[in-house]
Design a protein around this motif. Sequence first.
Motif, PDB file in Angstrom:
ATOM      1  N   ASP A  97       0.844  -1.193   0.000  1.00 33.92           N
ATOM      2  CA  ASP A  97       0.000   0.000   0.000  1.00 33.92           C
ATOM      3  C   ASP A  97       0.882   1.246   0.000  1.00 33.92           C
ATOM      4  OD1 ASP A  97      -2.451  -1.413   0.078  1.00 33.92           O
ATOM      5  OD2 ASP A  97      -2.190  -1.748   2.225  1.00 33.92           O
ATOM      6  N   TRP A  98       0.285   2.382  -0.362  1.00 39.36           N
ATOM      7  CA  TRP A  98       1.077   3.606  -0.484  1.00 39.36           C
ATOM      8  C   TRP A  98       0.205   4.841  -0.279  1.00 39.36           C
ATOM      9  CZ3 TRP A  98      -1.157   6.463  -4.253  1.00 39.36           C
ATOM     10  CH2 TRP A  98      -1.855   5.760  -5.256  1.00 39.36           C
ATOM     11  N   ALA A  99       0.852   5.922   0.105  1.00 46.95           N
ATOM     12  CA  ALA A  99       0.194   7.233   0.242  1.00 46.95           C
ATOM     13  C   ALA A  99       1.159   8.305  -0.224  1.00 46.95           C
ATOM     14  CB  ALA A  99      -0.219   7.480   1.686  1.00 46.95           C
ATOM     15  N   VAL A 100       0.641   9.308  -0.936  1.00 43.53           N
ATOM     16  CA  VAL A 100       1.456  10.387  -1.492  1.00 43.53           C
ATOM     17  C   VAL A 100       1.176  11.688  -0.739  1.00 43.53           C
ATOM     18  CG1 VAL A 100       1.958  11.776  -3.538  1.00 43.53           C
ATOM     19  CG2 VAL A 100       1.522   9.316  -3.777  1.00 43.53           C
ATOM     20  N   VAL A 101       2.240  12.341  -0.291  1.00 41.36           N
ATOM     21  CA  VAL A 101       2.138  13.598   0.447  1.00 41.36           C
ATOM     22  C   VAL A 101       2.751  14.722  -0.375  1.00 41.36           C
ATOM     23  CG1 VAL A 101       2.866  14.854   2.513  1.00 41.36           C
ATOM     24  CG2 VAL A 101       2.221  12.440   2.679  1.00 41.36           C
ATOM     25  N   ARG A 102       1.985  15.783  -0.587  1.00 41.53           N
ATOM     26  CA  ARG A 102       2.516  17.021  -1.175  1.00 41.53           C
ATOM     27  C   ARG A 102       3.171  17.810  -0.054  1.00 41.53           C
ATOM     28  NH1 ARG A 102      -1.974  19.544  -1.941  1.00 41.53           N
ATOM     29  NH2 ARG A 102      -1.726  20.736  -0.017  1.00 41.53           N
ATOM     30  N   LEU A 103       4.454  18.109  -0.201  1.00 42.01           N
ATOM     31  CA  LEU A 103       5.154  18.868   0.827  1.00 42.01           C
ATOM     32  C   LEU A 103       4.591  20.291   0.901  1.00 42.01           C
ATOM     33  CD1 LEU A 103       8.823  17.699   0.184  1.00 42.01           C
ATOM     34  CD2 LEU A 103       7.152  16.775   1.809  1.00 42.01           C
ATOM     35  N   GLY A 104       4.551  20.824   2.096  1.00 44.91           N
ATOM     36  CA  GLY A 104       4.063  22.191   2.259  1.00 44.91           C
ATOM     37  C   GLY A 104       4.969  23.197   1.593  1.00 44.91           C
ATOM     38  N   ALA A 105       6.259  22.893   1.561  1.00 43.83           N
ATOM     39  CA  ALA A 105       7.243  23.713   0.860  1.00 43.83           C
ATOM     40  C   ALA A 105       8.271  22.762   0.272  1.00 43.83           C
ATOM     41  CB  ALA A 105       7.911  24.705   1.809  1.00 43.83           C
ATOM     42  N   ALA A 106       8.597  22.960  -0.993  1.00 47.33           N
ATOM     43  CA  ALA A 106       9.584  22.096  -1.638  1.00 47.33           C
ATOM     44  C   ALA A 106      10.953  22.326  -1.033  1.00 47.33           C
ATOM     45  CB  ALA A 106       9.615  22.380  -3.139  1.00 47.33           C
ATOM     46  N   GLY A 107      11.762  21.270  -0.977  1.00 46.50           N
ATOM     47  CA  GLY A 107      13.082  21.446  -0.406  1.00 46.50           C
ATOM     48  C   GLY A 107      13.918  20.186  -0.441  1.00 46.50           C
ATOM     49  N   VAL A 108      15.069  20.269   0.191  1.00 49.17           N
ATOM     50  CA  VAL A 108      15.995  19.142   0.311  1.00 49.17           C
ATOM     51  C   VAL A 108      15.631  18.372   1.575  1.00 49.17           C
ATOM     52  CG1 VAL A 108      18.396  18.444   0.581  1.00 49.17           C
ATOM     53  CG2 VAL A 108      17.817  20.405  -0.863  1.00 49.17           C
ATOM     54  N   VAL A 109      15.365  17.083   1.430  1.00 45.50           N
ATOM     55  CA  VAL A 109      14.978  16.250   2.573  1.00 45.50           C
ATOM     56  C   VAL A 109      16.236  15.747   3.275  1.00 45.50           C
ATOM     57  CG1 VAL A 109      13.748  14.180   3.296  1.00 45.50           C
ATOM     58  CG2 VAL A 109      12.843  15.567   1.417  1.00 45.50           C
ATOM     59  N   ARG A 110      16.316  15.983   4.572  1.00 47.30           N
ATOM     60  CA  ARG A 110      17.453  15.524   5.375  1.00 47.30           C
ATOM     61  C   ARG A 110      17.108  14.334   6.260  1.00 47.30           C
ATOM     62  NH1 ARG A 110      21.348  17.487   2.361  1.00 47.30           N
ATOM     63  NH2 ARG A 110      21.438  19.778   2.296  1.00 47.30           N
ATOM     64  N   GLY A 111      15.841  14.091   6.499  1.00 48.35           N
ATOM     65  CA  GLY A 111      15.466  12.959   7.331  1.00 48.35           C
ATOM     66  C   GLY A 111      13.966  12.747   7.336  1.00 48.35           C
ATOM     67  N   VAL A 112      13.570  11.503   7.607  1.00 47.93           N
ATOM     68  CA  VAL A 112      12.158  11.116   7.612  1.00 47.93           C
ATOM     69  C   VAL A 112      11.862  10.341   8.882  1.00 47.93           C
ATOM     70  CG1 VAL A 112      10.401   9.703   6.469  1.00 47.93           C
ATOM     71  CG2 VAL A 112      12.009  11.046   5.093  1.00 47.93           C
ATOM     72  N   ILE A 113      10.687  10.574   9.464  1.00 49.36           N
ATOM     73  CA  ILE A 113      10.219   9.791  10.604  1.00 49.36           C
ATOM     74  C   ILE A 113       8.961   9.043  10.194  1.00 49.36           C
ATOM     75  CG2 ILE A 113       9.352   9.839  12.966  1.00 49.36           C
ATOM     76  CD1 ILE A 113      10.978  12.362  13.425  1.00 49.36           C
ATOM     77  N   VAL A 114       8.985   7.736  10.305  1.00 48.54           N
ATOM     78  CA  VAL A 114       7.814   6.885  10.086  1.00 48.54           C
ATOM     79  C   VAL A 114       7.405   6.372  11.459  1.00 48.54           C
ATOM     80  CG1 VAL A 114       6.895   4.839   8.950  1.00 48.54           C
ATOM     81  CG2 VAL A 114       8.606   6.256   7.779  1.00 48.54           C
ATOM     82  N   ASP A 115       6.295   6.880  11.955  1.00 54.03           N
ATOM     83  CA  ASP A 115       5.883   6.625  13.337  1.00 54.03           C
ATOM     84  C   ASP A 115       4.697   5.666  13.364  1.00 54.03           C
ATOM     85  OD1 ASP A 115       5.269   6.677  16.006  1.00 54.03           O
ATOM     86  OD2 ASP A 115       4.998   8.846  16.141  1.00 54.03           O
ATOM     87  N   THR A 116       4.882   4.498  13.980  1.00 52.02           N
ATOM     88  CA  THR A 116       3.805   3.509  14.091  1.00 52.02           C
ATOM     89  C   THR A 116       3.145   3.549  15.466  1.00 52.02           C
ATOM     90  OG1 THR A 116       5.400   1.807  14.750  1.00 52.02           O
ATOM     91  CG2 THR A 116       4.864   1.960  12.400  1.00 52.02           C
ATOM     92  N   ALA A 117       3.140   4.711  16.095  1.00 51.33           N
ATOM     93  CA  ALA A 117       2.582   4.858  17.447  1.00 51.33           C
ATOM     94  C   ALA A 117       1.205   4.212  17.555  1.00 51.33           C
ATOM     95  CB  ALA A 117       2.498   6.335  17.814  1.00 51.33           C
ATOM     96  N   HIS A 118       1.043   3.351  18.560  1.00 49.32           N
ATOM     97  CA  HIS A 118      -0.209   2.682  18.918  1.00 49.32           C
ATOM     98  C   HIS A 118      -0.625   1.582  17.927  1.00 49.32           C
ATOM     99  CE1 HIS A 118      -0.420   5.809  21.879  1.00 49.32           C
ATOM    100  NE2 HIS A 118      -0.561   6.752  20.963  1.00 49.32           N
ATOM    101  N   PHE A 119       0.130   1.412  16.860  1.00 47.49           N
ATOM    102  CA  PHE A 119      -0.114   0.277  15.972  1.00 47.49           C
ATOM    103  C   PHE A 119       0.779  -0.870  16.447  1.00 47.49           C
ATOM    104  CE2 PHE A 119      -1.579   3.776  13.324  1.00 47.49           C
ATOM    105  CZ  PHE A 119      -2.723   3.245  12.750  1.00 47.49           C
ATOM    106  N   THR A 120       0.180  -1.901  16.988  1.00 46.80           N
ATOM    107  CA  THR A 120       0.950  -3.015  17.549  1.00 46.80           C
ATOM    108  C   THR A 120       0.715  -4.307  16.765  1.00 46.80           C
ATOM    109  OG1 THR A 120      -0.822  -3.339  19.189  1.00 46.80           O
ATOM    110  CG2 THR A 120       1.089  -2.018  19.860  1.00 46.80           C
ATOM    111  N   GLY A 121      -0.505  -4.803  16.726  1.00 41.71           N
ATOM    112  CA  GLY A 121      -0.778  -6.005  15.939  1.00 41.71           C
ATOM    113  C   GLY A 121      -1.161  -5.704  14.517  1.00 41.71           C
ATOM    114  N   ASN A 122      -1.051  -4.455  14.120  1.00 46.72           N
ATOM    115  CA  ASN A 122      -1.510  -4.066  12.782  1.00 46.72           C
ATOM    116  C   ASN A 122      -0.548  -3.100  12.088  1.00 46.72           C
ATOM    117  OD1 ASN A 122      -2.061  -2.113  14.693  1.00 46.72           O
ATOM    118  ND2 ASN A 122      -4.094  -1.601  13.922  1.00 46.72           N
ATOM    119  N   TYR A 123       0.734  -3.123  12.447  1.00 43.87           N
ATOM    120  CA  TYR A 123       1.709  -2.253  11.781  1.00 43.87           C
ATOM    121  C   TYR A 123       2.291  -2.974  10.563  1.00 43.87           C
ATOM    122  CZ  TYR A 123       5.194  -5.089  14.270  1.00 43.87           C
ATOM    123  OH  TYR A 123       5.952  -6.124  14.750  1.00 43.87           O
TER     124      TYR A 123
END
Length: 412
Positions: A83-109
Amino acid sequence: MTESQQPAAFTELVNLAARGLGAGVVDANDELFAEKENLIVAAAAEFRPHTFGHKGQIMDGWETRRRRGAGADEPHPTDDDHDWAVVRLGAAGVVRGVIVDTAHFTGNYPETASVEAASVPGHPSPAELAAAEWTEIVPRTALKGDTAHEFAVDSEQRFTHVRLNIWPDGGVARLRVHGEVVADPRDLDGLTFDLAAQEHGGVATGASDRYFSSPHNLNSLGRAAVMGEGWETRRRRNKDNDWVELNLAGTGEVLAIELDTTHFVANCPGWASVSGRDAASGEWFDLLPRTRLQPDTRHRFRVAPQRPVDGARLNVFPDGGVARLRLTGRLTEAGRAALALRWFNLVPVEEAVQALTDAGLTRAEAASVTGARPFADAASAQSAVAALAPADTPDGAETSRRRAAIWRLLGV
């Protein structure tokens, strides 16, 4: 200034995927259990157990249905199904890091995830984004449940969109995309605008204190809706003062200053001053001398044009909170050229060629100039134009046309 806290990690950079900066989740292949828009909610994800809707436990994140195989003989999804999701950045730029947070997803991450990025100018449709050229910035990596996964990114390119891929299905609470805003110079030509604004590339680089809230709030879009959307320090117990330093979007002349203490009533600073950093010498000088502030008030001050500045420092006395700092002004020619060169060096080849073509070069000329990137300075850009095949007109008209085209785009 002994308490300076310089950003030490990409998490201290601007979140390019912030809803408050104008980001949006523009497409996803599935969101049956929980909406894709939750990915960029500003607040941390929450969980309320035994809170059920018509589709099950209500989750504060993006969650897809359980994937199934092709039939009874193949009940499991293939290794490529995802599965996938596309995000339009609020401002275009150079990406230095990404956080993928699965908070509260335990048996379904998700079992694994990757992140791709693309540069698609304008206002592309989901179909146009699907056809774009995507670059992998976070390779497919195993995930854990209820965890904020931090991924550093090493890619010197300007992006406008990111795509989160998850295998084979499941839920992700939040996606953060930290980096450096790189504005398109053509959007700012001839305008006065907020030189400190995040959306144009202004960024807080240091602060004496960030106990209650981030100095990045100072130059966010719009007005603060609550006190927590401004910058607030702890109570100072010595005779010093608090401060924030910012790099501006580019070298410019400041014409007006706004200090907004909206929502700060009993914790408004007593006084404030604003200094500018001379773009040539690096010396600091007063743009606004120490001035009395009122609680819960938007203070506006006109400023006589002075030396060009590339940075600013807000000083508050002795401590307290400020909702927003605005520095209305205009780029100098040198500031505009520097911003344009950085942008031109970071956009994809085809985007750079098209920009030069739109400015007046032939496609062959544009391809030749683009092939000489990156340009360290204006002189190297001018050399690339001079290195084009000799003009075929004795009166110099072709040379003038080329110079005019490169000036229109890069200001060099």
